[in-house]
Design a protein around this motif. Sequence first.
Motif, PDB file in Angstrom:
ATOM      1  N   PHE A 232       0.900  -1.076  -0.400  1.00 39.79           N
ATOM      2  CA  PHE A 232       0.273   0.571   0.181  1.00 39.79           C
ATOM      3  C   PHE A 232       0.403   1.641  -0.356  1.00 39.79           C
ATOM      4  CE2 PHE A 232      -1.256   3.041   3.333  1.00 39.79           C
ATOM      5  CZ  PHE A 232      -1.967   4.026   2.434  1.00 39.79           C
TER       6      PHE A 232
ATOM      7  N   GLU B 222       1.628   4.270  -3.203  1.00 42.24           N
ATOM      8  CA  GLU B 222       1.470   5.706  -3.099  1.00 42.24           C
ATOM      9  C   GLU B 222       2.963   6.255  -3.017  1.00 42.24           C
ATOM     10  OE1 GLU B 222      -0.891   7.506  -2.023  1.00 42.24           O
ATOM     11  OE2 GLU B 222      -2.211   6.570  -2.870  1.00 42.24           O
TER      12      GLU B 222
ATOM     13  N   TYR C 223     -14.205  25.535  -7.373  1.00 42.53           N
ATOM     14  CA  TYR C 223     -14.360  24.109  -7.951  1.00 42.53           C
ATOM     15  C   TYR C 223     -14.650  24.086  -9.053  1.00 42.53           C
ATOM     16  CZ  TYR C 223     -14.027  21.916  -3.703  1.00 42.53           C
ATOM     17  OH  TYR C 223     -13.202  22.028  -2.077  1.00 42.53           O
TER      18      TYR C 223
ATOM     19  N   ARG D   6      -3.495   4.656  -6.977  1.00 44.12           N
ATOM     20  CA  ARG D   6      -3.536   5.722  -8.122  1.00 44.12           C
ATOM     21  C   ARG D   6      -3.018   5.920  -8.226  1.00 44.12           C
ATOM     22  NH1 ARG D   6      -4.505  10.715  -3.872  1.00 44.12           N
ATOM     23  NH2 ARG D   6      -3.375  10.355  -3.344  1.00 44.12           N
TER      24      ARG D   6
ATOM     25  N   HIS E 110      -7.616  14.890  -9.130  1.00 45.17           N
ATOM     26  CA  HIS E 110      -8.369  15.561  -7.797  1.00 45.17           C
ATOM     27  C   HIS E 110      -9.101  15.108  -9.493  1.00 45.17           C
ATOM     28  CE1 HIS E 110      -4.927  17.116  -6.204  1.00 45.17           C
ATOM     29  NE2 HIS E 110      -4.403  17.366  -7.375  1.00 45.17           N
TER      30      HIS E 110
ATOM     31  N   SER F 146      -3.633  23.162  -2.949  1.00 45.08           N
ATOM     32  CA  SER F 146      -4.865  21.095  -3.156  1.00 45.08           C
ATOM     33  C   SER F 146      -4.547  20.559  -4.558  1.00 45.08           C
ATOM     34  CB  SER F 146      -6.051  22.133  -3.061  1.00 45.08           C
ATOM     35  OG  SER F 146      -6.880  20.641  -3.710  1.00 45.08           O
TER      36      SER F 146
ATOM     37  N   SER G 161      -3.689  18.829   8.625  1.00 44.76           N
ATOM     38  CA  SER G 161      -3.460  19.673   6.856  1.00 44.76           C
ATOM     39  C   SER G 161      -2.873  18.481   5.940  1.00 44.76           C
ATOM     40  CB  SER G 161      -1.362  20.626   8.124  1.00 44.76           C
ATOM     41  OG  SER G 161      -1.781  20.788   8.958  1.00 44.76           O
TER      42      SER G 161
ATOM     43  N   ALA H 107      -3.837  17.867   2.658  1.00 40.60           N
ATOM     44  CA  ALA H 107      -4.448  18.409   1.698  1.00 40.60           C
ATOM     45  C   ALA H 107      -5.764  17.815   0.799  1.00 40.60           C
ATOM     46  CB  ALA H 107      -2.603  18.620   0.389  1.00 40.60           C
ATOM     47  N   GLU H 108      -6.443  17.967  -0.081  1.00 43.63           N
ATOM     48  CA  GLU H 108      -7.293  17.390  -0.894  1.00 43.63           C
ATOM     49  C   GLU H 108      -7.105  16.516  -1.048  1.00 43.63           C
ATOM     50  OE1 GLU H 108      -9.858  20.742  -1.963  1.00 43.63           O
ATOM     51  OE2 GLU H 108     -11.216  21.599  -0.391  1.00 43.63           O
ATOM     52  N   ALA H 109      -5.665  16.750  -2.444  1.00 45.72           N
ATOM     53  CA  ALA H 109      -5.637  16.059  -2.911  1.00 45.72           C
ATOM     54  C   ALA H 109      -4.668  14.876  -2.565  1.00 45.72           C
ATOM     55  CB  ALA H 109      -4.272  15.663  -3.914  1.00 45.72           C
ATOM     56  N   ASP H 110      -4.437  14.277  -1.265  1.00 44.65           N
ATOM     57  CA  ASP H 110      -4.373  13.321  -0.669  1.00 44.65           C
ATOM     58  C   ASP H 110      -5.580  12.711   0.593  1.00 44.65           C
ATOM     59  OD1 ASP H 110      -1.485  13.886  -1.291  1.00 44.65           O
ATOM     60  OD2 ASP H 110      -1.229  15.569   0.398  1.00 44.65           O
TER      61      ASP H 110
ATOM     62  N   ALA I 163      -6.910  10.784   0.277  1.00 39.44           N
ATOM     63  CA  ALA I 163      -7.675   9.117  -0.775  1.00 39.44           C
ATOM     64  C   ALA I 163      -6.609   7.931   0.289  1.00 39.44           C
ATOM     65  CB  ALA I 163      -7.621   8.524  -2.302  1.00 39.44           C
ATOM     66  N   ARG I 164      -5.322   8.958  -0.136  1.00 41.52           N
ATOM     67  CA  ARG I 164      -4.192   8.345   0.635  1.00 41.52           C
ATOM     68  C   ARG I 164      -4.421   7.882   1.878  1.00 41.52           C
ATOM     69  NH1 ARG I 164       0.233  11.182   0.303  1.00 41.52           N
ATOM     70  NH2 ARG I 164       0.180  11.862   2.074  1.00 41.52           N
ATOM     71  N   ILE I 165      -4.572   9.186   2.976  1.00 45.09           N
ATOM     72  CA  ILE I 165      -5.322   9.050   4.236  1.00 45.09           C
ATOM     73  C   ILE I 165      -5.392   8.251   4.462  1.00 45.09           C
ATOM     74  CG2 ILE I 165      -5.100   9.858   6.289  1.00 45.09           C
ATOM     75  CD1 ILE I 165      -2.410  10.839   4.804  1.00 45.09           C
TER      76      ILE I 165
ATOM     77  N   ASP J 191      -7.238   6.061   3.327  1.00 42.32           N
ATOM     78  CA  ASP J 191      -6.206   4.093   3.078  1.00 42.32           C
ATOM     79  C   ASP J 191      -5.324   3.934   4.133  1.00 42.32           C
ATOM     80  OD1 ASP J 191      -7.811   3.389   0.715  1.00 42.32           O
ATOM     81  OD2 ASP J 191      -6.248   4.108  -0.757  1.00 42.32           O
TER      82      ASP J 191
ATOM     83  N   PHE K  21     -14.720  19.614   3.272  1.00 43.56           N
ATOM     84  CA  PHE K  21     -15.448  19.240   2.236  1.00 43.56           C
ATOM     85  C   PHE K  21     -14.896  18.596   1.396  1.00 43.56           C
ATOM     86  CE2 PHE K  21     -17.870  20.959  -2.116  1.00 43.56           C
ATOM     87  CZ  PHE K  21     -18.683  20.412  -1.243  1.00 43.56           C
ATOM     88  N   GLY K  22     -13.977  19.263   1.147  1.00 43.16           N
ATOM     89  CA  GLY K  22     -13.405  19.332  -0.261  1.00 43.16           C
ATOM     90  C   GLY K  22     -12.966  17.533   0.214  1.00 43.16           C
TER      91      GLY K  22
ATOM     92  N   ASP L 183     -15.797  13.425  -2.230  1.00 43.52           N
ATOM     93  CA  ASP L 183     -15.578  12.150  -3.381  1.00 43.52           C
ATOM     94  C   ASP L 183     -14.826  10.982  -3.065  1.00 43.52           C
ATOM     95  OD1 ASP L 183     -16.800  13.510  -4.557  1.00 43.52           O
ATOM     96  OD2 ASP L 183     -15.500  14.859  -6.117  1.00 43.52           O
TER      97      ASP L 183
END
Lengths: 360, 392
Positions: free
Chosen positions: A59, A63, A181, A198, A271, A279, B76, B78-81, B83-85, B87, B103-104, B107
């Motif tokens: 995993f 990542e 967005y 991913r 994204h 972000s 801290s 980021a929205e992009a991260d 999914a990884r967190i 998991d 909110f971010g 998905d």
Amino acid sequence: MLHFKVSDREQISAIGTFLTLVLALTAGMVVIGLIFLLCGVNPFFAFKKIFSGSFGSVFGFKETITKAIPLILIGGGLALAFKAKFWNIGAESQLLMGAIFGTWVGLHWGPVLPSPVIVPLMFVAGFIGGALWGLIPAILKIRFAINEVISTLMLNYICAEFLILLIVGPWKSKKKFGFPYTDDLPDSAILSLLPGSRIHTATLILAVVAVVVLAIVIYKTRFGYEVRVIGENPDAAKYAGIDFTRTTLLIMAISGGMAGLAGIGEVAGIHHYLSYPDSISSGYGFTAIIVAWLAKLNPLYVIFSGIFFSGILVGGDAIQISLGLPAATVDVFNGTLLFFLIMGDFFTKNKIRVLSGERA
Amino acid sequence: MRGRKNWRRRFVWILFCAVLLTIFGAGVGIAAEKQLKAGFVYVGPVGDYGWSHAHDAGRKYAEKQLPWLKTVYIESVAEADSARIIDRFIQEEKCDVVFTTSFGYMDDTIKAGAKYPDKHFMHCSGFKQAKNVGTYFADLYQTYYLNGLMAGGLTKSNKIGYVAAFPIPELVRHINAFALGIKAVNPKAEVHVRWTYAWYGPDKAREAAEALIAEGCDALAFTEDTPAVIEVGQEHTEKGKQIYTFSHYSPMQPYGKDSVVSGQLVDWGVMYEKILKDLYEGTWKSDDQWWLVAEKAAILGGSFSEPINPKFADELKAVTVKTKDFKALSVYDLIFKRYEQMKKGSDVFDPYMGPISDNTGMLQIKAGEKASKGELLSIMYYADNVVGSIPK
């Protein structure tokens, strides 16, 4: 009275360079270990956690590769710019500009074009976006002798504000409850992922191919030779008839373009829409500076240093969660390593003699 | 002799089985005292003075209340991260439930729900749910209305300012509730809004607050994560010009003891306790938990000890206001009457009771009707005493 005399080393041996690198990394790790100790954490346990968190499990490794993609792309481009001693601190915004250009193409033509057409188009647009943004500081330097450290750094803020302007203004989605967005990219414009991860394969392949090509360009072509000469001795470059303007423009177009590729790769792979700048990027443009240095500015080694630093970022989650260290720990870690790497570089290139007695 | 030997053997067997049963039974007993592990994903540092700090206080509260609960958190992210967190929380930390508090993360939380069907997820402030993904939110619009009553009663210039982070429905809902409160007390006063486009932007918030004061505003409310607006209010007040401010999210009264009248406070602790208890007892179901004053998630005040800064009590008691349901009374009394009503439930009293028109003259909520939750979640117009238009 003691004083130091710094002079250029005439000969830089490969083995010496390698040993300095190892020494710099070790010294950095020792200092970081001391910081861990001050936080009340056993440093060996912390290092084990970081690296088992990023490389020790399937995993974590998946990542690590995911995060390494943008670092490799940007790090490769930065290695080229730094080779010519063009201090590009603006990869962060070149990434964003690439994301903006690429997303525009994806949103506008994605619905009508099939995937094999739209995806390459988006990457081309991403490259152009990053390249154009990278050319601005190059032109400023050539035309007005403006220090590129300042201009590239400042352009980061301008681009970030521009992105915010787009997402709260003309590009704001009507389907996202008023949140700033853009719309989602259409399915045809979204990169496929390696199953169960991913990792957006297209960008990964692109990244590896790009840095390999870049390594060949730097070490095997005339342009690469010119880049190295400009970096090592700009006066000699002038006498040798190297076109400083043309070379600098090309360097920054490539360096910015690579960051732009990373930007659209992140949007199309992860994204799927544009949102706030921090972000979209999570600081890749800055982390890649260290990636390039650790790779000794060789694009080929950027693959390994990119994975290494990505591992630290991913492993950083692990130490945060299991040891309760603050999120800033990873930044301290990276900053300390960069400090020692640059110091190591200084000692590789310069001879320092300690003299006593009167200053000559 | 033989029978006796048999008996002894039987006795040993019975004893053996009894011991086995005891051990086994004890084992079952231990297993029955099951644990629940919850992971919390925060968007900011836990040391901020707003959102993530409040969530972390809630996590700590729940952990204290529930002996079977274990928690882990990460700040801290980021929205992009996210999914990884998520998991990592599920796979490496073996969490049973993950709370994603921005909110971010929406998905990625929904995707995680599909990926781990036997785990639970709670997403804060979103609008997408799934079989094992619920949403939750503590909304402060009612307390903004109560702050509006105060601002309307206190203002001398009839110009009231609002510093807001992003033009999204949540903030528009706050601004309008604040404006409706002002209108109930002081129909002549108008609300001026400045956008900072940053959740954490003390410099921008400061600039916006100064601009509003320069324009003539003497009361300021805000929605962003720093006490900057309050500091500006306190500075002006110390220089002799009274500026009334309203603290947001955290108890910020200490930053402006002469300026802060009241504010909005949040208590995620009670909410986390309830959600985790439901999960533990198996009574959890996927829905949207939308907590207001009645559920004790939203609290009136600039500090947890007093709903109104006593410094301004006399001033508020001196202003009389006429209402349909309570006849004439002081603003001070009205605030507490309305607060009591809100505590009973939003059907007893709610700021968004029609008729409400927007500032272009369009009727948005009909007389006698209350805005639905859907309408509140997507509200994107200004109430008629707010100046200007929402940035498109």
